[in-house]
Design a protein around this motif. Structure first.
Motif, PDB file in Angstrom:
ATOM      1  N   GLU A 106       0.835  -1.187   0.000  1.00  7.12           N
ATOM      2  CA  GLU A 106       0.000   0.000   0.000  1.00  7.12           C
ATOM      3  C   GLU A 106       0.877   1.247   0.000  1.00  7.12           C
ATOM      4  OE1 GLU A 106      -2.185   1.290   3.652  1.00  7.12           O
ATOM      5  OE2 GLU A 106      -3.922   0.732   2.444  1.00  7.12           O
ATOM      6  N   PRO A 107       0.623   2.186  -0.917  1.00  4.73           N
ATOM      7  CA  PRO A 107       1.430   3.416  -0.931  1.00  4.73           C
ATOM      8  C   PRO A 107       1.364   4.125   0.414  1.00  4.73           C
ATOM      9  CG  PRO A 107       0.064   3.264  -2.898  1.00  4.73           C
ATOM     10  CD  PRO A 107      -0.394   2.178  -1.977  1.00  4.73           C
ATOM     11  N   LYS A 108       2.452   4.764   0.782  1.00  2.00           N
ATOM     12  CA  LYS A 108       2.522   5.401   2.091  1.00  2.00           C
ATOM     13  C   LYS A 108       1.466   6.496   2.227  1.00  2.00           C
ATOM     14  CE  LYS A 108       5.959   7.049   5.408  1.00  2.00           C
ATOM     15  NZ  LYS A 108       7.389   7.335   5.642  1.00  2.00           N
ATOM     16  N   TYR A 109       1.245   7.257   1.152  1.00  2.00           N
ATOM     17  CA  TYR A 109       0.275   8.342   1.242  1.00  2.00           C
ATOM     18  C   TYR A 109      -1.140   7.791   1.425  1.00  2.00           C
ATOM     19  CZ  TYR A 109      -1.861   7.803  -3.392  1.00  2.00           C
ATOM     20  OH  TYR A 109      -2.566   7.349  -4.471  1.00  2.00           O
ATOM     21  N   TRP A 110      -1.401   6.587   0.884  1.00  2.00           N
ATOM     22  CA  TRP A 110      -2.734   6.001   1.000  1.00  2.00           C
ATOM     23  C   TRP A 110      -3.004   5.564   2.439  1.00  2.00           C
ATOM     24  CZ3 TRP A 110      -6.350   6.279  -2.672  1.00  2.00           C
ATOM     25  CH2 TRP A 110      -7.525   5.563  -2.478  1.00  2.00           C
TER      26      TRP A 110
ATOM     27  N   GLU B 267      -4.666  15.733  -0.891  1.00  2.00           N
ATOM     28  CA  GLU B 267      -5.308  15.847  -2.202  1.00  2.00           C
ATOM     29  C   GLU B 267      -6.337  14.739  -2.411  1.00  2.00           C
ATOM     30  OE1 GLU B 267      -2.100  15.838  -4.961  1.00  2.00           O
ATOM     31  OE2 GLU B 267      -1.481  17.911  -4.510  1.00  2.00           O
ATOM     32  N   GLN B 268      -6.012  13.527  -1.947  1.00  2.00           N
ATOM     33  CA  GLN B 268      -6.950  12.418  -2.088  1.00  2.00           C
ATOM     34  C   GLN B 268      -8.194  12.642  -1.225  1.00  2.00           C
ATOM     35  OE1 GLN B 268      -6.554   9.917  -4.279  1.00  2.00           O
ATOM     36  NE2 GLN B 268      -8.612   9.218  -3.739  1.00  2.00           N
ATOM     37  N   LEU B 269      -8.010  13.147  -0.014  1.00  2.00           N
ATOM     38  CA  LEU B 269      -9.140  13.428   0.869  1.00  2.00           C
ATOM     39  C   LEU B 269     -10.012  14.548   0.298  1.00  2.00           C
ATOM     40  CD1 LEU B 269      -7.401  13.151   4.349  1.00  2.00           C
ATOM     41  CD2 LEU B 269      -9.220  11.665   3.473  1.00  2.00           C
ATOM     42  N   GLU B 270      -9.383  15.519  -0.363  1.00  2.00           N
ATOM     43  CA  GLU B 270     -10.150  16.585  -1.003  1.00  2.00           C
ATOM     44  C   GLU B 270     -10.949  16.019  -2.171  1.00  2.00           C
ATOM     45  OE1 GLU B 270      -9.505  21.012  -3.002  1.00  2.00           O
ATOM     46  OE2 GLU B 270      -7.813  19.635  -2.816  1.00  2.00           O
ATOM     47  N   LEU B 271     -10.329  15.137  -2.931  1.00  2.00           N
ATOM     48  CA  LEU B 271     -11.005  14.510  -4.065  1.00  2.00           C
ATOM     49  C   LEU B 271     -12.214  13.708  -3.603  1.00  2.00           C
ATOM     50  CD1 LEU B 271     -10.828  14.008  -7.155  1.00  2.00           C
ATOM     51  CD2 LEU B 271      -9.505  11.959  -6.637  1.00  2.00           C
ATOM     52  N   GLU B 272     -12.105  13.078  -2.444  1.00  2.00           N
ATOM     53  CA  GLU B 272     -13.196  12.274  -1.906  1.00  2.00           C
ATOM     54  C   GLU B 272     -14.243  13.108  -1.179  1.00  2.00           C
ATOM     55  OE1 GLU B 272     -11.473   9.249   0.522  1.00  2.00           O
ATOM     56  OE2 GLU B 272     -10.371   8.324  -1.144  1.00  2.00           O
ATOM     57  N   GLY B 273     -14.019  14.422  -1.122  1.00  2.00           N
ATOM     58  CA  GLY B 273     -15.007  15.291  -0.495  1.00  2.00           C
ATOM     59  C   GLY B 273     -14.895  15.401   1.010  1.00  2.00           C
ATOM     60  N   ARG B 274     -13.781  14.920   1.594  1.00  2.00           N
ATOM     61  CA  ARG B 274     -13.605  15.003   3.049  1.00  2.00           C
ATOM     62  C   ARG B 274     -13.033  16.351   3.474  1.00  2.00           C
ATOM     63  NH1 ARG B 274     -13.140  10.450   5.897  1.00  2.00           N
ATOM     64  NH2 ARG B 274     -13.596  11.915   7.586  1.00  2.00           N
ATOM     65  N   LEU B 275     -12.299  16.994   2.587  1.00  2.00           N
ATOM     66  CA  LEU B 275     -11.668  18.280   2.881  1.00  2.00           C
ATOM     67  C   LEU B 275     -12.023  19.300   1.805  1.00  2.00           C
ATOM     68  CD1 LEU B 275      -8.042  17.143   3.867  1.00  2.00           C
ATOM     69  CD2 LEU B 275      -9.889  17.794   5.431  1.00  2.00           C
ATOM     70  N   GLN B 276     -11.943  20.570   2.191  1.00  2.00           N
ATOM     71  CA  GLN B 276     -12.137  21.670   1.252  1.00  2.00           C
ATOM     72  C   GLN B 276     -11.004  22.661   1.425  1.00  2.00           C
ATOM     73  OE1 GLN B 276     -16.017  23.264   2.204  1.00  2.00           O
ATOM     74  NE2 GLN B 276     -17.068  21.878   0.807  1.00  2.00           N
TER      75      GLN B 276
ATOM     76  N   VAL C 220       5.868  12.094   8.459  1.00  2.00           N
ATOM     77  CA  VAL C 220       5.978  11.855   7.015  1.00  2.00           C
ATOM     78  C   VAL C 220       6.540  13.091   6.331  1.00  2.00           C
ATOM     79  CG1 VAL C 220       4.051  10.228   7.002  1.00  2.00           C
ATOM     80  CG2 VAL C 220       3.628  12.678   6.604  1.00  2.00           C
ATOM     81  N   ALA C 221       6.987  12.893   5.103  1.00  2.00           N
ATOM     82  CA  ALA C 221       7.458  14.023   4.309  1.00  2.00           C
ATOM     83  C   ALA C 221       6.255  14.852   3.856  1.00  2.00           C
ATOM     84  CB  ALA C 221       8.234  13.513   3.099  1.00  2.00           C
ATOM     85  N   ARG C 222       6.499  16.132   3.619  1.00  2.00           N
ATOM     86  CA  ARG C 222       5.393  17.005   3.223  1.00  2.00           C
ATOM     87  C   ARG C 222       4.810  16.591   1.876  1.00  2.00           C
ATOM     88  NH1 ARG C 222       7.008  23.192   4.610  1.00  2.00           N
ATOM     89  NH2 ARG C 222       4.877  23.492   3.840  1.00  2.00           N
ATOM     90  N   ALA C 223       5.643  16.017   1.001  1.00  2.00           N
ATOM     91  CA  ALA C 223       5.138  15.552  -0.299  1.00  2.00           C
ATOM     92  C   ALA C 223       4.127  14.425  -0.105  1.00  2.00           C
ATOM     93  CB  ALA C 223       6.300  15.072  -1.173  1.00  2.00           C
ATOM     94  N   THR C 224       4.428  13.519   0.830  1.00  2.00           N
ATOM     95  CA  THR C 224       3.496  12.422   1.137  1.00  2.00           C
ATOM     96  C   THR C 224       2.216  12.968   1.738  1.00  2.00           C
ATOM     97  OG1 THR C 224       5.346  10.911   1.533  1.00  2.00           O
ATOM     98  CG2 THR C 224       3.207  10.287   2.437  1.00  2.00           C
ATOM     99  N   LEU C 225       2.349  13.948   2.620  1.00  2.00           N
ATOM    100  CA  LEU C 225       1.183  14.564   3.241  1.00  2.00           C
ATOM    101  C   LEU C 225       0.293  15.220   2.188  1.00  2.00           C
ATOM    102  CD1 LEU C 225      -0.348  15.522   5.806  1.00  2.00           C
ATOM    103  CD2 LEU C 225       1.068  17.587   5.707  1.00  2.00           C
ATOM    104  N   ARG C 226       0.909  15.947   1.248  1.00  2.00           N
ATOM    105  CA  ARG C 226       0.121  16.624   0.213  1.00  2.00           C
ATOM    106  C   ARG C 226      -0.679  15.621  -0.612  1.00  2.00           C
ATOM    107  NH1 ARG C 226       5.034  19.719  -0.783  1.00  2.00           N
ATOM    108  NH2 ARG C 226       4.901  21.716   0.329  1.00  2.00           N
ATOM    109  N   GLN C 227      -0.074  14.472  -0.930  1.00  2.00           N
ATOM    110  CA  GLN C 227      -0.790  13.451  -1.688  1.00  2.00           C
ATOM    111  C   GLN C 227      -2.011  12.953  -0.919  1.00  2.00           C
ATOM    112  OE1 GLN C 227       2.781  10.869  -2.533  1.00  2.00           O
ATOM    113  NE2 GLN C 227       1.821  10.732  -4.543  1.00  2.00           N
ATOM    114  N   ALA C 228      -1.843  12.747   0.373  1.00  2.00           N
ATOM    115  CA  ALA C 228      -2.950  12.276   1.202  1.00  2.00           C
ATOM    116  C   ALA C 228      -4.051  13.338   1.292  1.00  2.00           C
ATOM    117  CB  ALA C 228      -2.449  11.915   2.595  1.00  2.00           C
TER     118      ALA C 228
END
Length: 260
Positions: free
Chosen positions: A11-15, A57-66, A47-55
């Motif tokens: 499983e990818p770390k950001y996931w 972005e995914q939460l925003e895509l799923e509608g959990r964050l704005q 985690v690295a900030r790049a990994t955090l940003r990926q996570a």
């Protein structure tokens, strides 16, 4: 051709981080609350900030964050429930003020829409195309293109101002007897104009609800409504209508409106 060992894939770390962050959103943060900045979150979860940003972005895509300009990243409210049930038996805009017309043009319908009118339809003829927008808490959540052939509204005056055009088309459409309607829902990607209306980037995931309205033994109108997939969810029931549920996060109550 080689094979992919799905079971062995890690499983990818950001996931994994996305899952951990999601749990934190449920237990530690309230709707509308601003999250700590990226540096603080990255340090907290190691985690690295790049990994955090990926996570994120995914939460925003799923509608959990704005992400709100000038505010930061906030916890999103629950998705608007879109219940697709049996036919309500009403035309678009009939007894429903949730949708607002923002324009109307006359032009041939796209080929995919023309086919929905069935055999014998002249795809080269112009149709009245009304664009409508629906908002919730001042945020656009859906846009709709309603295609009405001239044959469906023969009494419509040709001397119309741009502002009066969509209202006149709807008024004439409401004079017809609606026999039935059929609907189909699919996942799609936002086209440029739809994305602009919904304040999303082109290609963002959307839910497309297509409705055909039948009158006089033929398809009298076709509606193609595009909902933001990050703020809407589909529910299925026997309510007899498509129901939009607006979640009032302040009072915890639901404000229900019937949509065409």
């Amino acid at each position: 051709m080689g094979t992919t060992q799905v079971e062995a894939a890690q499983e990818p770390k950001y996931w994994h981080l996305k899952t951990v962050l999601g749990d934190a959103l449920d237990s530690e943060f309230a709707v509308g609350e601003v999250l700590p900045n990226e540096r603080e979150l990255a340090a907290r979860f190691g985690v690295a900030r790049a990994t955090l940003r990926q996570a994120l972005e995914q939460l925003e895509l799923e509608g959990r964050l704005q992400r709100r300009r000038g505010v930061g990243t906030t916890v999103a409210p629950p998705r608007i429930g879109v219940s697709v049930g049996p036919s309500q038996g009403s035309w678009p805009g009939e007894g429903d003020d949730a949708w607002h017309a923002v324009g109307c043009v006359e032009a041939p319908a796209p080929a995919a829409v023309a086919r929905l009118f069935g055999p014998g339809y002249d795809a080269g003829r112009s149709v009245h195309t009304i664009r409508r927008v629906r908002t919730s808490d001042a945020q656009p959540v859906a846009t709709d293109l309603l295609y009405v052939p001239r044959a469906s509204v023969p009494a419509l005056s040709q001397l119309l101002t741009p502002a009066a055009h969509p209202l006149a088309v709807l008024r004439e459409l409401h004079r017809l007897e609606l026999e039935n309607e059929d609907r189909a829902v699919e996942l799609g990607s936002a086209r440029a104009e739809d994305a602009k209306q919904l304040e999303r980037l082109p290609g963002a995931p959307v839910l497309v609800l297509t409705t055909r309205y039948h009158s006089g033994g033929r398809v009298a109108a076709v509606s193609v409504a595009t909902y933001r997939a990050d703020t809407c969810r589909l529910t299925f029931g026997d309510s007899g209508a498509m129901e939009i549920t607006h979640h009032d996060t302040a009072s915890g109550e639901d404000d229900r409106a019937q949509a065409s």
